[in-house]
Design a protein around this motif. Sequence first.
Motif, PDB file in Angstrom:
ATOM      1  N   ASN A 152       0.785  -1.231   0.000  1.00 44.40           N
ATOM      2  CA  ASN A 152       0.000   0.000   0.000  1.00 44.40           C
ATOM      3  C   ASN A 152       0.814   1.276   0.000  1.00 44.40           C
ATOM      4  OD1 ASN A 152      -2.720  -0.362  -0.364  1.00 44.40           O
ATOM      5  ND2 ASN A 152      -3.008  -1.185   1.719  1.00 44.40           N
ATOM      6  N   ALA A 174       2.220   4.758  -1.592  1.00 49.77           N
ATOM      7  CA  ALA A 174       1.521   5.834  -2.289  1.00 49.77           C
ATOM      8  C   ALA A 174       1.466   5.524  -3.788  1.00 49.77           C
ATOM      9  CB  ALA A 174       2.248   7.159  -2.060  1.00 49.77           C
ATOM     10  N   TRP A 175       0.281   5.752  -4.366  1.00 49.17           N
ATOM     11  CA  TRP A 175       0.077   5.456  -5.774  1.00 49.17           C
ATOM     12  C   TRP A 175       0.724   6.541  -6.605  1.00 49.17           C
ATOM     13  CZ3 TRP A 175      -2.503   7.841  -9.850  1.00 49.17           C
ATOM     14  CH2 TRP A 175      -2.706   7.020 -10.984  1.00 49.17           C
ATOM     15  N   GLU A 202     -10.244   3.417  -8.728  1.00 42.96           N
ATOM     16  CA  GLU A 202      -9.552   4.107  -7.633  1.00 42.96           C
ATOM     17  C   GLU A 202      -9.588   5.633  -7.801  1.00 42.96           C
ATOM     18  OE1 GLU A 202      -5.527   2.739  -6.784  1.00 42.96           O
ATOM     19  OE2 GLU A 202      -6.067   0.739  -7.515  1.00 42.96           O
ATOM     20  N   MET A 216      -9.892  12.555  -4.173  1.00 49.30           N
ATOM     21  CA  MET A 216     -10.024  12.984  -2.779  1.00 49.30           C
ATOM     22  C   MET A 216      -8.678  13.287  -2.144  1.00 49.30           C
ATOM     23  SD  MET A 216     -13.055  11.254  -0.707  1.00 49.30           S
ATOM     24  CE  MET A 216     -12.255   9.723  -0.377  1.00 49.30           C
ATOM     25  N   THR A 217      -7.706  12.409  -2.476  1.00 48.15           N
ATOM     26  CA  THR A 217      -6.383  12.612  -1.875  1.00 48.15           C
ATOM     27  C   THR A 217      -5.508  13.532  -2.723  1.00 48.15           C
ATOM     28  OG1 THR A 217      -5.657  10.573  -2.948  1.00 48.15           O
ATOM     29  CG2 THR A 217      -6.356  10.398  -0.652  1.00 48.15           C
ATOM     30  N   ASN A 218      -6.194  14.208  -3.689  1.00 46.88           N
ATOM     31  CA  ASN A 218      -5.501  15.195  -4.530  1.00 46.88           C
ATOM     32  C   ASN A 218      -4.365  14.632  -5.372  1.00 46.88           C
ATOM     33  OD1 ASN A 218      -7.119  17.397  -3.905  1.00 46.88           O
ATOM     34  ND2 ASN A 218      -6.066  17.633  -1.927  1.00 46.88           N
ATOM     35  N   LYS A 219      -4.395  13.360  -5.617  1.00 42.79           N
ATOM     36  CA  LYS A 219      -3.387  12.774  -6.515  1.00 42.79           C
ATOM     37  C   LYS A 219      -3.688  13.161  -7.972  1.00 42.79           C
ATOM     38  CE  LYS A 219      -0.803  10.004  -3.770  1.00 42.79           C
ATOM     39  NZ  LYS A 219      -1.638   9.856  -2.593  1.00 42.79           N
ATOM     40  N   HIS A 229     -10.925   7.981  -5.054  1.00 38.20           N
ATOM     41  CA  HIS A 229      -9.980   8.081  -3.947  1.00 38.20           C
ATOM     42  C   HIS A 229      -8.798   8.995  -4.296  1.00 38.20           C
ATOM     43  CE1 HIS A 229      -7.667   6.774  -0.469  1.00 38.20           C
ATOM     44  NE2 HIS A 229      -6.643   6.502  -1.275  1.00 38.20           N
ATOM     45  N   LEU A 230      -8.346   8.876  -5.538  1.00 33.63           N
ATOM     46  CA  LEU A 230      -7.205   9.676  -5.981  1.00 33.63           C
ATOM     47  C   LEU A 230      -7.556  11.157  -6.044  1.00 33.63           C
ATOM     48  CD1 LEU A 230      -5.934   7.323  -8.840  1.00 33.63           C
ATOM     49  CD2 LEU A 230      -4.866   7.666  -6.604  1.00 33.63           C
TER      50      LEU A 230
END
Lengths: 558, 558
Positions: free
Chosen positions: A92, A94-95, A482, A488-491, A485-486
């Motif tokens: 897990n 960071a993507w 995903e 949301m996490t500002n990726k 989620h990305l």
Amino acid sequence: MAVKAQVLYDFTAEPGNNELTVHEGETLTITNQNVGGGWVEAQNSRGNVGLVPVDYVEVNSASAQAPATQYIDARNQGNNNSTANTQGVNGNEAWTATTWSNSYPADNWNYTEQEPAGNNGSVYSFDEEWDDDSDDGKSTGGYGGSQAEDGGTMQRSGAHSTMKLSLNKFPGFSKTPNPEVYLLTKHITKGNDRLSVYPGEVGPVWLYPQTQLDCVVADPKKGSKMYGLKSYIEYQITPNTTNRPVNHRYKHFDWLYERLVEKFACALPVPGLPDKQVTGRFEEEFIKMRMERLQGWMSRMCRHPVISNSEVFQLFLNYRDEKEWKLGKRKAEKDETVGVKIFSTIDPELPELDPAQVEQKYEVYNQFTRSMDNSVKELLAVGNLHWKRCTGPLQKEYRQIGKAFQNMSSVFNTSGYPRESTLTEALTATGKTYEEIAEVIAAQPRKDLHFLLETNNEYKGLLGCFPDTIGVHKAAIDKVKEADHLVMTNKISQQDKHTMEKNLSTMSYALQAEMNHFHSNRIYDYNRLMQFYLEEQVKFYETIAEKLKKALGQYTTI
Amino acid sequence: MAVKAQVLYDFTAEPGNNELTVHEGETLTITNQNVGGGWVEAQNSRGNVGLVPVDYVEVNSASAQAPATQYIDARNQGNNNSTANTQGVNGNEAWTATTWSNSYPADNWNYTEQEPAGNNGSVYSFDEEWDDDSDDGKSTGGYGGSQAEDGGTMQRSGAHSTMKLSLNKFPGFSKTPNPEVYLLTKHITKGNDRLSVYPGEVGPVWLYPQTQLDCVVADPKKGSKMYGLKSYIEYQITPNTTNRPVNHRYKHFDWLYERLVEKFACALPVPGLPDKQVTGRFEEEFIKMRMERLQGWMSRMCRHPVISNSEVFQLFLNYRDEKEWKLGKRKAEKDETVGVKIFSTIDPELPELDPAQVEQKYEVYNQFTRSMDNSVKELLAVGNLHWKRCTGPLQKEYRQIGKAFQNMSSVFNTSGYPRESTLTEALTATGKTYEEIAEVIAAQPRKDLHFLLETNNEYKGLLGCFPDTIGVHKAAIDKVKEADHLVMTNKISQQDKHTMEKNLSTMSYALQAEMNHFHSNRIYDYNRLMQFYLEEQVKFYETIAEKLKKALGQYTTI
């Protein structure tokens, strides 16, 4: 200091080709490492000297000279990279764009597939011709071993049922872009390179050419190089467009195959070439079989609207001289639109699909290709069994029946009874008829079962590519899932997410077009195959009935 | 004191027939020795009571009651006699009429043939019906074991390939005259009993009747006796002469066979009856097979000019009531013209042959029958193998092929591709066709191979009799060869010697007539057999071709 080498596999010399027969475990003295073309010259303990494939020996590093120590197994490196990165994902981490490419499930890529001392990954080479032993590489022949008894060919490596997509070129190597690179791409290639997907009657389809390309692979000729030291076979390929033949060796087909995998395998299955073979590769029977299979492979490639229209494929069929070929080769090797980037050349001009629809299609295709793969394997298994039965016990049994009738006739002939001849002549004819039938039965598989097995074998190869191709789509779906989620996490941005969904839809249309291409070809192929098979089977049984009728006619009517 | 018995062989009870399943080595308590019909009633250790064949148990002599101690093995006695006397001959004892009969080579008589607990020689009986278990005796079925898997019948004894000629009745028993008795006979039977040998187109032949006798064996019915305790099967035999059916049980056929062997076996081969069977003897399949074989045996007997014309055979077919049957039976059992005496009823009216000519013919016949015996056995062996192949692996394989095509069709049906149905329907039809072909293949042996094997099996039985029959002639030749010495030592007169030579010539004519009968029947039988077999084979292959053609028609023309 003499360079010593251990023999890894048995190798049987081709007579008259300066080769040396060696056996696993034997120790050789390398007398010339600079032979090239994937060969070394070696001397065995009995003092015999000859050429041995470099892959078949392991040079002792202690005793090795400079060139031998330069041996690097690029593929192993690739594997190690991949393992490390996959662990990263499992943990897990960071993507990021750089690790994403490693999240494809390892089993889809078939990293684990065994390929002994694989020369594909080896850089133990001396010139541009390092892959010269493409003529001479590993071998499997026939359908799962059925032909082993016929030709006695050496069989070691696994079948090429998965694309080389999974090997050193992908993923993690500089040239191949990561799927993410495409999913986040907004730019669509315009112009000649653009691949069209149209709404056809059966759903999304590729753009098919007005005239279907085809070619004839023929006239295999033996050539030689290295002052006659090494021989190879060259095939003549004549496309129906130019009607002008070009010559290619097996290694050129292999080069073409590598390019096609690199460029298209994310979007479409590129079936493997007919298997390689070391021993017996100059035997007439083998050359005939390889030519037939190269013809099958080329015809399938010609039939594919995307592949047949590609620059590299056109080069292969149409180059005018050595210069054009070399230039074209360099250009193809530098092609940037490879891997998942191929999807950026596709503009379906069709309503965008949402990821759920895409996933559903993925499931259908995945299920279908797996089921068909099983079914094809079942047919191959029963077909092989039947082949063996016909050429083995059945032939023997009909011969025995024929022999028994003839023996009976011989005995009757000794009776001294004056009214014997009509019966004994008829009995002899019957016996001979059953012997003929034995040969008809043994020859039949080559007439009908051969084509059935060849076609199914081709499909087995093709179906073996789908897990890789579909796997790319599966990975893309997972990434799009995903996306929330990305975001949301500002990726990535909301805009990025939409681009991803749109591009996933494009990928799905490409897959749909490809599946529809596959289905239409499949229906055509199996329809033709079954008709051919049944026609031959009808002829077969009618021939036997006819022969028996003739034998029956010899008896006196009662 | 309870009578105990050891079980010698496994015996499986026929359901609903009051029998008891027993296993080799088991100890039983005999609860009723007076059941009769070759059965005893016994109780096993678990308290179950039922009937067991008497031959399957050995009654403990210590505990046995009076009837059990009366057990005498007449055949063993016979063997002992023979051994003793043969030693006499080897020891060059004076040649006399009484020892001559023992000089037939033991291997011709097959004394050594194993027949476990043979009830033929046993006198363990309580009434005239002692041979009641002729319905229930030892078993073999099918062709050398091939049917064991089909019917699961118990198979223990050897095939009846030699005549009972060799057993207790011959030689050395009062009723059977010694060959010498004939060789020195000057008197020739006149009148009805005389057997004619004529010069026919093919050489010496028997006198054939104007109309050939034949009969139909049909309508097997279950009967019972002993207040329903024991069951048996009765067959209806209808001769073409009277068209009036008579009923006979298997034991009556066996009685007839014994009479024919006794009377004719020195001059002609009397083939054995279809084998006996204990378990499964009331099963429909077995009854059908036995009936078919009894029919074959009866037809062959009817076709024989000497046998069919004999009083005992006519009695068997034509008796009008129980009284006539019983009287005829007694008379036949008292017949004196049996064994070699049969030759005294023959007057060939043909030029006398010298012993050298006779011996030459003997060699030809001996060689021919032996070769044909081998050839018949070869054909039976390959036929059995083929039967097994057709009903076993081949059927399975065609089913698998059919299944594979149908599975392929099922998979194709799941494609979701809109243009699937024509192909999948055709593929399903093809698959079903191959499944049908599997059944056609498995059913075929019963249609054609069955008759081929039955006929060859019959011939195997017939050919197995020739060594005995020819052996009589061989012994006679040997005796005639000794004649000069016998004359010199005043054992016989010059006149006797001439009589012997003349009678040897007569024997030879009888053998020639019999061989010509055999040859003409053989040619007829094999001609018919082969035509039938080939006709069925042609139909078989045409049927398959037709079915495949129909399947082929389902595909779209391309």
